[in-house]
Scaffold this active site. Structure first.
Site, PDB file in Angstrom:
ATOM      1  N   GLY A 191       0.805  -1.216   0.000  1.00 48.43           N
ATOM      2  CA  GLY A 191       0.000   0.000   0.000  1.00 48.43           C
ATOM      3  C   GLY A 191       0.840   1.268   0.000  1.00 48.43           C
ATOM      4  O   GLY A 191       0.377   2.331   0.388  1.00 48.43           O
ATOM      5  N   ASP A 220       1.432  -1.836 -13.709  1.00 44.83           N
ATOM      6  CA  ASP A 220       2.183  -2.528 -12.659  1.00 44.83           C
ATOM      7  C   ASP A 220       2.613  -3.924 -13.105  1.00 44.83           C
ATOM      8  O   ASP A 220       3.743  -4.359 -12.852  1.00 44.83           O
ATOM      9  CB  ASP A 220       1.333  -2.639 -11.394  1.00 44.83           C
ATOM     10  CG  ASP A 220       0.896  -1.282 -10.893  1.00 44.83           C
ATOM     11  OD1 ASP A 220       1.397  -0.264 -11.424  1.00 44.83           O
ATOM     12  OD2 ASP A 220       0.049  -1.236  -9.985  1.00 44.83           O
ATOM     13  N   SER A 270       0.926  -5.421  -5.043  1.00 44.36           N
ATOM     14  CA  SER A 270      -0.159  -6.252  -5.605  1.00 44.36           C
ATOM     15  C   SER A 270       0.291  -6.947  -6.889  1.00 44.36           C
ATOM     16  O   SER A 270       0.143  -8.162  -7.024  1.00 44.36           O
ATOM     17  CB  SER A 270      -1.420  -5.412  -5.843  1.00 44.36           C
ATOM     18  OG  SER A 270      -1.135  -4.302  -6.667  1.00 44.36           O
TER      19      SER A 270
HETATM   20  P1  ADP Z   1       0.207  -1.635  -3.561  1.00 47.85           P
HETATM   21  O1  ADP Z   1       0.107  -2.450  -4.793  1.00 47.85           O
HETATM   22  O2  ADP Z   1       0.441  -0.182  -3.833  1.00 47.85           O
HETATM   23  O3  ADP Z   1       1.213  -2.152  -2.573  1.00 47.85           O
HETATM   24  P2  ADP Z   1      -2.497  -2.500  -3.287  1.00 47.85           P
HETATM   25  O4  ADP Z   1      -3.602  -2.060  -2.393  1.00 47.85           O
HETATM   26  O5  ADP Z   1      -2.696  -2.436  -4.753  1.00 47.85           O
HETATM   27  O6  ADP Z   1      -1.199  -1.698  -2.829  1.00 47.85           O
HETATM   28  O7  ADP Z   1      -2.145  -4.012  -2.986  1.00 47.85           O
HETATM   29  C1  ADP Z   1      -1.821  -4.428  -1.676  1.00 47.85           C
HETATM   30  C2  ADP Z   1      -2.518  -5.732  -1.381  1.00 47.85           C
HETATM   31  O8  ADP Z   1      -1.852  -6.835  -2.088  1.00 47.85           O
HETATM   32  C3  ADP Z   1      -2.422  -6.131   0.085  1.00 47.85           C
HETATM   33  O9  ADP Z   1      -3.436  -5.495   0.829  1.00 47.85           O
HETATM   34  C4  ADP Z   1      -2.607  -7.638  -0.004  1.00 47.85           C
HETATM   35  O10 ADP Z   1      -3.972  -7.984  -0.134  1.00 47.85           O
HETATM   36  C5  ADP Z   1      -1.898  -7.996  -1.299  1.00 47.85           C
HETATM   37  N1  ADP Z   1      -0.517  -8.394  -1.019  1.00 47.85           N
HETATM   38  C6  ADP Z   1       0.603  -7.738  -1.392  1.00 47.85           C
HETATM   39  N2  ADP Z   1       1.722  -8.374  -0.948  1.00 47.85           N
HETATM   40  C7  ADP Z   1       1.307  -9.454  -0.273  1.00 47.85           C
HETATM   41  C8  ADP Z   1       1.964 -10.513   0.450  1.00 47.85           C
HETATM   42  N3  ADP Z   1       3.282 -10.568   0.553  1.00 47.85           N
HETATM   43  N4  ADP Z   1       1.194 -11.466   1.041  1.00 47.85           N
HETATM   44  C9  ADP Z   1      -0.144 -11.410   0.922  1.00 47.85           C
HETATM   45  N5  ADP Z   1      -0.813 -10.458   0.283  1.00 47.85           N
HETATM   46  C10 ADP Z   1      -0.123  -9.477  -0.312  1.00 47.85           C
HETATM   47 MG    MG Z   2      -1.368  -2.196  -6.306  1.00 50.81          MG
END
Ligand code: ADP
Ligand code: MG
Length: 417
Positions: free
Chosen positions: A149, A204, A155
């Site tokens: 986030g 992305d 993501s």
């Molecule tokens: P960003 O892509 O900017 O980091 P997003 O809201 O698009 O933020 O995505 C973040 C989401 O991706 C997290 O809330 C989670 O659901 C998922 N995610 C990312 N990395 C992991 C991880 N290592 N393990 C589990 N879920 C993950």
């Molecule tokens: Mg994202």
């Protein structure tokens, strides 16, 4: 580490490939290794990884058919995965809540009753199946040093690492060539859009699957074509400082979809599929009477133009002239697109005052990260100034990393490279 890495304690560390592989294997064996009676832990079929990214310029244009210019970060998400003979799916990530999930392939679908992170992790399995691939069940362990986030695309990192793992373990043969990688990227975009329900564009996933070390990826989202642009700041004594504001404004959840809807409405009215395809952008701008629509479209049109200028400067080696283009992008995102916030504005302005050549918010906005193009010998001073500015306002301390343009995702445990 490389010169220019913040020496403050606030840096976000990235793991070496070896460390990522070790951590993914450890979580895999802790989670799934015991079931054979402790006699012999069953290893994963392999470990795959995909990077987070930071976008240099071209913000909020990926869903408007425009170009963008991300680089991959050294920060990656690692997936250790083993194929199963049945249709069961088991997932583990110690960063997630809940940390373990168990179900079947049939549970993973749009509208399915699954935790949100499972949608990101296993969503690509659903889309690949929809695209005609035959997929069986799997056990997977996910570990990551990409901050969540922060606008750095954790993501797409998890989706693409998982898609690469599924591709190889199911012999889909997609990761080995650009057309196949484009299919994987599309599967991940569709997973995020349909299984998770986040209406994001394609930047992305392209960054996670097409970037090269020392290069920025020029992605034309109109036709999906990609091009590599040299991005070697170290050569000219510069560094790209990423400032994670650690701000996330939850009251603005619908804003991304609203921006997208406004752009799509104007494009439809103008008779084109995307704003990129406006035959005469200036004429459209002159025609718009709604001031909000006018501002939104002006951002998209001018930002598309800035990407072209930025790329031309990079190709000409004119790193010294990049700063004002970054600054103009921030102003446009703040005033016309209205997706900045106080934390981003303070980060950007403080960085400039402390010696950055240019700075802007990056990613979706309303929090997340900013980037500052900074002389290497000013990196620590800029980081310290932003930290002070936040402390004076009683905000969460920001975190920093120096972004080095890294490579796309792939298998990382040595076999079948
Ligand atoms: P960003 O892509 O900017 O980091 P997003 O809201 O698009 O933020 O995505 C973040 C989401 O991706 C997290 O809330 C989670 O659901 C998922 N995610 C990312 N990395 C992991 C991880 N290592 N393990 C589990 N879920 C993950
Ligand atoms: Mg994202």
């Amino acid at each position: 580490m490389t010169t220019g890495t913040p020496t403050t304690t606030t840096g976000i560390p990235s793991w070496s490939g070896e460390e990522g592989v070790r951590r993914a294997r450890d979580l895999f064996s802790q989670t799934y290794g015991q079931e054979v009676g402790g006699a012999r832990a069953t290893p994963p079929d392999g470990v795959w990884a995909a990077p987070g990214r930071v976008n240099l310029i071209g913000e909020h244009v990926d869903y408007n058919g425009g170009p963008c210019l991300p680089i991959a970060l050294p920060h990656r998400t690692y997936v250790a995965l083993r194929r199963r003979p049945d249709r069961m799916v088991r997932l583990a990530s110690d960063d997630a809540e809940p940390t373990r999930w168990e179900g079947t392939l049939d549970d993973i679908r749009p509208g399915g009753d699954i935790p949100s992170w499972v949608g990101y992790a296993a969503g690509p399995a659903w889309t690949l199946g929809q695209q005609g691939a035959w997929l069986g069940g799997f056990d997977a362990a996910v570990v990551s040093c990409v901050p969540w986030g922060a606008g750095l695309s954790s993501s797409a990192a998890i989706e693409c690492a998982m898609a690469l793992a599924l591709d190889e373990t199911h012999s889909l043969g997609l990761a080995g060539d650009p057309a196949g990688r484009a299919t994987l990227a599309a599967a991940c975009v569709r997973a995020e859009n349909e299984v998770v329900g986040a209406p994001t564009g394609g930047m992305d996933q392209a960054a996670a699957l097409f970037t090269r070390e020392g290069q920025a990826l020029l992605l034309d989202t109109l036709d999906g074509s990609v091009d590599q642009v040299p991005f070697d700041l170290g050569r000219v004594g510069l560094a790209l400082l990423v400032i994670d504001t650690r701000a996330k404004h939850t009251l603005v959840d619908g804003q991304y979809a609203a921006r997208r809807a406004t752009c799509e409405a104007v494009a439809t009215r103008e008779g084109v599929p995307t704003l990129r395809q406006l035959p005469d952008p200036q004429a459209t701008l002159a025609r718009l009477t709604d001031p909000v629509e006018q501002r939104r479209v002006r951002h998209v049109v001018t930002e598309i133009d800035r990407v072209g200028r930025f790329v031309a400067l990079l190709r000409a080696g004119r790193y010294d002239a990049l700063g004002p283009v970054l600054d103009a992008s921030h102003t446009s995102l703040r005033d016309d697109y209205e997706v900045s916030c106080a934390e981003l504005d303070v980060a950007v302005e403080t960085a400039r005052t402390a010696g950055a050549l240019g700075a802007r918010m990056t990613g979706g906005g309303f929090g997340g990260s900013a980037i500052a193009l900074t002389p290497t010998d000013r990196v620590d001073a800029v980081a310290a100034a932003v930290t002070d500015a936040y402390a004076r306002r009683d905000w969460n301390p920001p975190r920093f990393l120096v972004a080095l343009a890294s490579a796309a995702g792939g298998r990382v445990d040595g076999a079948h490279r």
